[in-house]
Write a protein that holds these residues in place. Structure first.
Motif, PDB file in Angstrom:
ATOM      1  N   LEU A   1       0.831  -1.209   0.000  1.00 17.32           N
ATOM      2  CA  LEU A   1       0.000   0.000   0.000  1.00 17.32           C
ATOM      3  C   LEU A   1       0.863   1.255   0.000  1.00 17.32           C
ATOM      4  N   LYS A   2       1.881   1.293   0.841  1.00 19.34           N
ATOM      5  CA  LYS A   2       2.711   2.488   0.970  1.00 19.34           C
ATOM      6  C   LYS A   2       3.530   2.765  -0.281  1.00 19.34           C
ATOM      7  N   PHE A   3       4.163   1.709  -0.847  1.00 21.93           N
ATOM      8  CA  PHE A   3       5.072   1.915  -1.974  1.00 21.93           C
ATOM      9  C   PHE A   3       4.397   1.700  -3.331  1.00 21.93           C
ATOM     10  N   GLY A   4       3.123   1.314  -3.326  1.00 19.51           N
ATOM     11  CA  GLY A   4       2.419   1.108  -4.586  1.00 19.51           C
ATOM     12  C   GLY A   4       3.002  -0.028  -5.413  1.00 19.51           C
ATOM     13  N   CYS A   5       3.559  -0.990  -4.733  1.00 16.59           N
ATOM     14  CA  CYS A   5       4.189  -2.116  -5.448  1.00 16.59           C
ATOM     15  C   CYS A   5       3.347  -3.380  -5.276  1.00 16.59           C
ATOM     16  N   GLU A   6       3.662  -4.366  -6.103  1.00 18.05           N
ATOM     17  CA  GLU A   6       3.018  -5.674  -5.979  1.00 18.05           C
ATOM     18  C   GLU A   6       4.046  -6.657  -5.437  1.00 18.05           C
ATOM     19  N   ILE A   7       3.637  -7.436  -4.461  1.00 12.51           N
ATOM     20  CA  ILE A   7       4.531  -8.429  -3.864  1.00 12.51           C
ATOM     21  C   ILE A   7       3.941  -9.816  -4.115  1.00 12.51           C
ATOM     22  N   TYR A   8       4.723 -10.656  -4.766  1.00 19.06           N
ATOM     23  CA  TYR A   8       4.349 -12.053  -4.945  1.00 19.06           C
ATOM     24  C   TYR A   8       5.235 -12.872  -4.022  1.00 19.06           C
ATOM     25  N   LEU A   9       4.614 -13.613  -3.110  1.00 23.15           N
ATOM     26  CA  LEU A   9       5.402 -14.412  -2.173  1.00 23.15           C
ATOM     27  C   LEU A   9       4.803 -15.815  -2.086  1.00 23.15           C
ATOM     28  N   SER A  10       5.630 -16.781  -2.331  1.00 22.53           N
ATOM     29  CA  SER A  10       5.192 -18.176  -2.247  1.00 22.53           C
ATOM     30  C   SER A  10       5.862 -18.813  -1.039  1.00 22.53           C
ATOM     31  N   ASP A  11       5.048 -19.168  -0.030  1.00 22.54           N
ATOM     32  CA  ASP A  11       5.622 -19.841   1.137  1.00 22.54           C
ATOM     33  C   ASP A  11       5.275 -21.326   1.083  1.00 22.54           C
ATOM     34  N   SER A  12       5.533 -22.048   2.162  1.00 19.72           N
ATOM     35  CA  SER A  12       5.333 -23.500   2.150  1.00 19.72           C
ATOM     36  C   SER A  12       3.854 -23.890   2.139  1.00 19.72           C
ATOM     37  N   LYS A  13       2.959 -22.923   2.381  1.00 16.26           N
ATOM     38  CA  LYS A  13       1.538 -23.242   2.484  1.00 16.26           C
ATOM     39  C   LYS A  13       0.681 -22.591   1.406  1.00 16.26           C
ATOM     40  N   CYS A  14       1.116 -21.444   0.913  1.00 13.68           N
ATOM     41  CA  CYS A  14       0.201 -20.642   0.111  1.00 13.68           C
ATOM     42  C   CYS A  14       0.953 -19.741  -0.869  1.00 13.68           C
ATOM     43  N   PHE A  15       0.216 -19.296  -1.890  1.00 13.25           N
ATOM     44  CA  PHE A  15       0.726 -18.315  -2.848  1.00 13.25           C
ATOM     45  C   PHE A  15       0.063 -16.991  -2.507  1.00 13.25           C
ATOM     46  N   HIS A  16       0.869 -15.963  -2.211  1.00 10.68           N
ATOM     47  CA  HIS A  16       0.344 -14.659  -1.805  1.00 10.68           C
ATOM     48  C   HIS A  16       0.633 -13.618  -2.877  1.00 10.68           C
ATOM     49  N   HIS A  17      -0.372 -12.835  -3.202  1.00 13.05           N
ATOM     50  CA  HIS A  17      -0.195 -11.685  -4.100  1.00 13.05           C
ATOM     51  C   HIS A  17      -0.708 -10.449  -3.357  1.00 13.05           C
ATOM     52  N   PHE A  18       0.251  -9.644  -2.891  1.00 15.73           N
ATOM     53  CA  PHE A  18      -0.096  -8.432  -2.122  1.00 15.73           C
ATOM     54  C   PHE A  18      -0.187  -7.245  -3.068  1.00 15.73           C
ATOM     55  N   LYS A  19      -1.297  -6.525  -2.985  1.00 12.09           N
ATOM     56  CA  LYS A  19      -1.491  -5.355  -3.838  1.00 12.09           C
ATOM     57  C   LYS A  19      -2.467  -4.389  -3.152  1.00 12.09           C
ATOM     58  N   SER A  20      -2.020  -3.133  -3.067  1.00  8.20           N
ATOM     59  CA  SER A  20      -2.881  -2.069  -2.490  1.00  8.20           C
ATOM     60  C   SER A  20      -3.396  -2.432  -1.104  1.00  8.20           C
ATOM     61  N   GLY A  21      -2.570  -3.095  -0.315  1.00  3.24           N
ATOM     62  CA  GLY A  21      -2.932  -3.401   1.065  1.00  3.24           C
ATOM     63  C   GLY A  21      -3.772  -4.637   1.240  1.00  3.24           C
ATOM     64  N   HIS A  22      -3.942  -5.434   0.184  1.00  2.32           N
ATOM     65  CA  HIS A  22      -4.737  -6.660   0.274  1.00  2.32           C
ATOM     66  C   HIS A  22      -3.906  -7.856  -0.212  1.00  2.32           C
ATOM     67  N   CYS A  23      -4.309  -9.047   0.231  1.00  2.00           N
ATOM     68  CA  CYS A  23      -3.616 -10.271  -0.202  1.00  2.00           C
ATOM     69  C   CYS A  23      -4.611 -11.215  -0.870  1.00  2.00           C
ATOM     70  N   SER A  24      -4.139 -11.883  -1.902  1.00  2.00           N
ATOM     71  CA  SER A  24      -4.999 -12.798  -2.666  1.00  2.00           C
ATOM     72  C   SER A  24      -5.477 -13.985  -1.834  1.00  2.00           C
ATOM     73  N   CYS A  25      -4.782 -14.279  -0.734  1.00  2.00           N
ATOM     74  CA  CYS A  25      -5.152 -15.444   0.075  1.00  2.00           C
ATOM     75  C   CYS A  25      -6.380 -15.181   0.945  1.00  2.00           C
ATOM     76  N   GLY A  26      -6.805 -13.900   0.993  1.00  5.44           N
ATOM     77  CA  GLY A  26      -7.963 -13.561   1.833  1.00  5.44           C
ATOM     78  C   GLY A  26      -7.666 -13.742   3.309  1.00  5.44           C
ATOM     79  N   ASP A  27      -6.390 -13.597   3.680  1.00  4.34           N
ATOM     80  CA  ASP A  27      -5.931 -13.752   5.066  1.00  4.34           C
ATOM     81  C   ASP A  27      -6.209 -15.155   5.616  1.00  4.34           C
ATOM     82  N   TYR A  28      -6.286 -16.114   4.717  1.00  2.00           N
ATOM     83  CA  TYR A  28      -6.480 -17.508   5.148  1.00  2.00           C
ATOM     84  C   TYR A  28      -5.356 -18.334   4.527  1.00  2.00           C
ATOM     85  N   TRP A  29      -4.395 -18.692   5.418  1.00  3.33           N
ATOM     86  CA  TRP A  29      -3.256 -19.466   4.896  1.00  3.33           C
ATOM     87  C   TRP A  29      -2.642 -20.349   5.977  1.00  3.33           C
TER      88      TRP A  29
END
Length: 890
Positions: free
Chosen positions: A862-890
């Motif tokens: 949200l602050k830097f206006g960037c997109e963060i793609y992060l893949s951890d051992s449980k889930c694929f996260h796409h952070f954009k504009s202060g929200h995550c694609s996982c719906g905060d369930y991971w």
């Protein structure tokens, strides 16, 4: 089907009589050669009549001995008598006695081209083509029969080009072929693809008025048909005054060989309409062709029609069906047909056995393989090298290497495939040392290892983890083995490195092969793409995509499907959709790949929309489709719809739900907080829940802070995976939360495991084409002070409540004790150098993100206006504009 029993009937051996061609009147009466050691009389008066008498009684040796007495008396024999002697040699297949006659050819009264012609025939038919050609070349006078004899000899030896050469020589000699010789010369043109000479012969036949002979006209048709000149063949066919079965079969075969089965079938019907009943050859041509094109059901239908017309299937019919089914993945049906064939009383041949055994090898059904092996033994075709090779392969794939080696050792005339099958068997079982011993033994034999042997050894070593030996063989094969590397050699290394997780080495080989002017093929692309299915390999994916476009491989369905999947997993779902939309042909894998990609990115609406499109097109979903759709309904919190889909798996589509579908259902209930229903679902499961089911329940109970269910799910996981470090850590935290940290042995063990074997977080990020690794709490990097300062400033800005409401269940330790988590250091590294907007940050992490890091990533996006793609051992996260694609369930 595994209990399919194969009946075996043993019959007494059949004595097959030898077929004699052109038997003379003297050789037809007796078929047994009598060798007598009668004493020579001084000067008996042997006459032609006496020689013929000896021949009629099978006393060829005495007749030849009598020639010496004739020579001593100064007498000679008539040409016809000498011809009869030569014919007797042909009938008995005696090359040695034929040579003795050749030595005595001066006893013939006058020079006779028919005698020399018969001598050519004798040598050719007794197995000495070289001597036949020598006699032919020395002849001063050659007539039509001489040329016919030599051309016939070449035909028997399959020397088709020599037949054509002899035709031009005989024309130069002023001798024209007759209606018996034309078919042989035309057959040679057809078999060596010489359509130009075939056209010349066609014109000659017309000028000589021989087109009326059916054998000649059928041979002309066969030339055009076999040489692929379908238009010329069809034109000639339509203009023929008289057409017999051979004519129709040639035309039908021509269309079948071109893959034009529909036109072949129309001709087949036209044959009936013209009053010519198809024979078994006609039916077999069609049945075999449909099977080769993968249309086995049509082949089966034709087989039934054939039986209805009163023609019983022969061994070729059954073999065509069995091999067709086996080659098209319908192996159980192939084995069923094999059983039916035996019940019908048809004895299999080598090709039948080979196809059936290969089906057993692919299915790994040893019992069936043993039964077919016994059939081969009883049929006496075990010495067939194709049968032996298939048995070696079957036993190896079924894990019976000793049996495979026994069959291998018993094969007397091994070919390269025999050796390769045994070497591959050892490699697949992980016995690379034994494979190498056999490989070296092969190098010492008459049959040297070919490129397949070398590739098998390279693949065997690298897939079993010995990349050094694999690379050594790869480098040696050209200078030591004198075998040129092919694309498969490079593919073996690439696939091996990808399997070992060494994607950079795989890419090095991929680039090197192109610099060596080796063109990557579909297998190359399909081997390397899966290794790039992660967030820090997106540039590699684009590089491979460029190679695909340059090589015009984008139209290969399997490659397009793999690209859709790889782009989605590397964070580029938009590229996945562009490829999907641009495909002219799609299969179920195409739809599953794009639907699964959208589910991975948390885009449930897009996934469900595609699923509806797919159903409207009449495509039947499979297990993979249902898994993605249940997960999509879970993301959308559409529990009732998800339950309906799950019910339809077995109800509507008659598919047995797998454990992953049950695990997805727990995720569906968990995301909506319906934990009681989730527990009821587990209790009603018809199969035993595995670790994936309990992990889903543990995630749900952690997210919704249900400590009792967390304890239940965790303890079940401990029972199933007692050595799992992550589970041990989570359970230690769960027991701490619920006040169970007493002195029990289980808790003391968990405490010890938690202290000694903690999960250490690692994160990887690619910046300016270099992959950087960060470790939780690590301060050894030169820029560590700057990174830690940046992380602290972001934490102050966020002012996150780090107490977790007293409910802390995480895979990593708290930052207060374990140090700053690795992904935060990666965020800092990416943004300190280039804090520009619209930046895309891609990170891969080995453990699950904690709640604090998840909130930090949302804040940074949200602050830097960037997109963060992060893949951890449980889930694929796409952070954009202060929200995550996982719906905060991971």
């Amino acid at each position: 089907m595994e209990n399919l029993m194969i009946p075996c009937t043993s019959k007494p051996p059949v004595i097959i009589p030898t077929k004699h061609e052109n038997l003379s009147e003297f050789s037809q009466t007796h078929a047994k050669l009598t060798i007598s050691n009668t004493k020579k009389t001084n000067n008996p008066k042997f006459t032609d009549n006496h020689l013929n008498y000896l021949l009629r009684n099978g006393r060829l040796t005495e007749a030849i001995t009598a020639l010496d007495s004739i020579a001593q008396s100064g007498s000679q024999v008539r040409p016809n008598t000498f011809i009869n002697l030569l014919q007797a040699c042909i009938d008995f297949g005696s090359l040695d006695l034929g040579r003795e006659l050749h030595v005595r050819i001066h006893l013939v009264k006058e020079s006779d081209p028919f005698v020399e012609t018969k001598l050519v025939s004798m040598y050719a038919k007794c197995g000495s083509f070289v001597d036949a050609r020598k006699v032919f070349d020395k002849m001063n006078e050659k007539n039509l029969y001489t040329w016919s004899a030599m051309i016939g000899a070449c035909s028997r030896e399959l020397r088709w080009k020599e037949v054509v050469q002899l035709f031009f020589l005989m024309m130069k000699d002023g001798v024209l072929p007759d209606e018996f010789l034309f078919p042989k010369i035309l057959q040679a043109c057809a078999n060596c693809g010489d359509v130009r000479t075939g056209r010349l012969l066609h014109s000659l036949v017309i000028r000589l008025g021989m087109v009326c002979f059916s054998r000649v006209s059928n041979s002309i048709l066969a030339v055009y048909a076999k040489c692929g000149k379908l238009s010329s063949a069809r034109r000639f066919f339509e203009n023929m005054d008289e057409r017999d079965r051979v004519t129709w079969n040639s035309m039908i075969l021509a269309y079948c060989q071109k893959g034009e089965n529909d036109e072949a079938y129309r001709l087949f019907n036209g044959m009936w309409a013209e009053g010519i009943k198809p024979c078994i050859v006609t039916w077999n041509i069609l049945i075999n062709s449909y099977n080769q094109l993968g249309q086995c059901d049509v082949g089966m239908g034709l087989m039934k029609e054939m039986e209805s017309s009163g023609i019983s299937p022969d061994v070729f019919t059954w073999t065509s069906m069995i091999s067709g089914l086996a080659q098209n993945g319908r192996r159980w049906q192939a084995l069923y047909f094999f059983k039916e064939m035996l019940l019908a009383g048809i004895n299999p041949n080598g090709v039948t056995i080979t196809s059936a055994v290969s089906a057993c090898a692919s299915l790994r059904v040893l019992k069936m393989g043993l039964e077919i092996h016994s059939v081969a033994l009883k049929m006496g075709i075990i010495d067939n090298v194709l049968v032996g090779n298939s048995l070696v392969d079957m036993y190896a794939k079924c894990g019976k290497l000793e049996a495979s080696r026994q069959v291998f050792d018993k094969i007397e005339e091994k070919d390269v495939y025999t050796w390769n099958s045994m070497v591959a068997g050892y490699c697949q079982a992980g016995y690379c040392g034994k494979a190498y011993e056999l490989f070296m033994k092969m190098r010492e034999s008459d049959l040297k290892p070919n490129v397949i042997t070398w590739n098998t050894m390279i693949s065997g070593y690298i897939q079993n983890g010995d990349e050094d030996r694999a690379m050594d063989l790869f480098q040696r094969m050209e200078w030591d083995g004198k075998v040129r590397r092919n694309t498969a050699s490079w593919n073996a290394l690439i696939a091996g490195y990808v399997q070992l997780g060494a994607i950079d080495k795989a890419f090095g080989v991929f680039r090197q092969m192109q610099s060596c002017s080796i063109i990557p093929n579909s297998v190359t692309i399909l081997s390397i793409l899966p290794g790039c299915a992660n967030l820090i390999a997106v540039k590699k994916v684009k590089e491979i995509h460029g190679c695909i476009l340059r090589r015009n491989l984008e139209f290969v369905l399997s490659i397009s499907n793999s690209l859709i999947d790889t782009y989605a997993k590397s964070g580029n779902i938009l590229y996945s959709r562009i490829i999907f939309d641009g495909m002219s042909t799609r299969d179920i894998i195409s739809w599953n790949s794009i639907i699964g990609g959208y589910v991975l990115h948390g885009c449930s609406d897009a996934a469900l929309d595609l699923f509806n499109q797919m159903r409207k097109l009449g495509l039947k979903p499979n297990r993979g489709t249902f898994l993605s759709i249940i997960l999509a309904h879970g993301i959308a919190k559409m529990v009732d719809e998800g339950k309906h889909i799950f019910s339809s798996i077995s109800g509507t589509y008659e598919i047995v739900a797998a454990i992953e579908h049950y695990s997805a259902m727990i995720d569906l209930y968990g995301r909506s907080g319906r934990l009681g229903e989730a527990m009821e679902f587990i209790e009603d499961m018809p199969i035993e829940p595995d670790s994936s089911v309990w992990t889903s329940l543990l995630t749900a109970s952690r997210i919704h802070k249900d400590i009792a269910l967390a304890v239940l799910a965790g303890e079940r996981l401990l029972d199933l995976e007692p050595g799992n470090i992550v589970v041990n850590q989570l359970m230690f935290q769960i027991y701490a939360l619920c006040g169970k940290l007493d002195d029990s042995s289980k808790v003391r063990k968990l405490e010890k495991e938690n202290t000694l074997r903690r999960s250490l977080g690692h994160s990887w990020i690619e910046v300016r084409n270099t992959v950087h690794t960060f470790v939780t709490g690590d301060q050894s990097k030169p820029c560590s002070n700057l990174l830690y300062s940046w992380v602290r400033s972001i934490a102050r800005e966020m002012n996150i409540d780090n107490r977790h409401g007293g409910f802390f269940i995480e895979e990593e330790e708290k930052e207060e004790t374990g140090g700053v988590h690795s992904e935060k250091l990666a965020f800092a590294f990416a943004l300190i150098g280039s804090p520009s907007s619209h930046q895309s940050i891609r990170i891969v992490k080995n453990t699950r993100m904690c709640r604090n890091c998840h909130l930090t990533a949302k804040y940074i996006s949200l602050k830097f206006g960037c997109e963060i793609y992060l893949s951890d051992s449980k889930c694929f996260h796409h952070f954009k504009s202060g929200h995550c694609s996982c719906g905060d369930y991971w």
